[in-house]
Motif scaffolding. Structure first.
Motif: not given
Length: 112
Positions: A63-90
Motif C-alpha cells: 500500500v506504500k504510495g497509495r494509503f496514508t494514515i493520519s490522526r486528529d488529536n482534537a477529535k481523537n480519531t485516526v484515518y486511513l486515506q486509501m487511493n488508487s484502490l485495487k481489487a486486492e485491497d478488498t
C-alpha cells in the motif's frame, strides 16, 4: 471502557478512493501507537499502516504510495486515506490501538 468505532468502508471501483475513520473513546490516541489492519476472506489479518505516538508512520509494501494514515488529536480519531484502490485491497479493515484494543471492522470492497 475502551471503544474503537470504524466507519467509511463501502464499495468502490478500481482506481477509486475511500477514507476510513476510527473514533476512540476511553483511550487517548495521541499517546498510543495506532494502526490499521485488514483481513481478506480465508487469509490472516495483516498490518496495513501504523502511526506511532511520535508521528512515525510505517506501511505495508503493498500500500506504500497509495494509503496514508493520519490522526486528529482534537477529535481523537485516526484515518486511513486509501487511493488508487485495487481489487486486492478488498478486505475487512480494523483499527487497532495500544496493546490490544480493536474496532469491530469495516468492509471495503473494490470491484467494477
Amino acid at each position: 471502557q475502551v471503544q474503537l468505532v470504524e466507519s467509511g468502508g463501502g464499495l468502490v471501483q478500481p482506481g477509486g478512493s475511500l477514507r476510513l475513520s476510527c473514533a476512540a473513546s476511553g483511550i487517548i490516541f495521541s499517546i498510543f501507537p495506532v494502526g490499521w489492519y485488514r483481513q481478506a476472506p480465508g487469509k490472516q489479518r495483516d498490518v496495513v499502516a501504523v502511526l506511532t505516538s511520535s508521528g512515525v508512520t510505517n506501511y505495508a509494501d503493498s500500500v506504500k504510495g497509495r494509503f496514508t494514515i493520519s490522526r486528529d488529536n482534537a477529535k481523537n480519531t485516526v484515518y486511513l486515506q486509501m487511493n488508487s484502490l485495487k481489487a486486492e485491497d478488498t478486505a475487512v479493515y480494523y483499527c487497532h490501538a495500544g496493546a490490544s484494543f480493536w474496532g469491530q471492522g469495516t468492509q471495503v470492497t473494490v470491484s467494477s
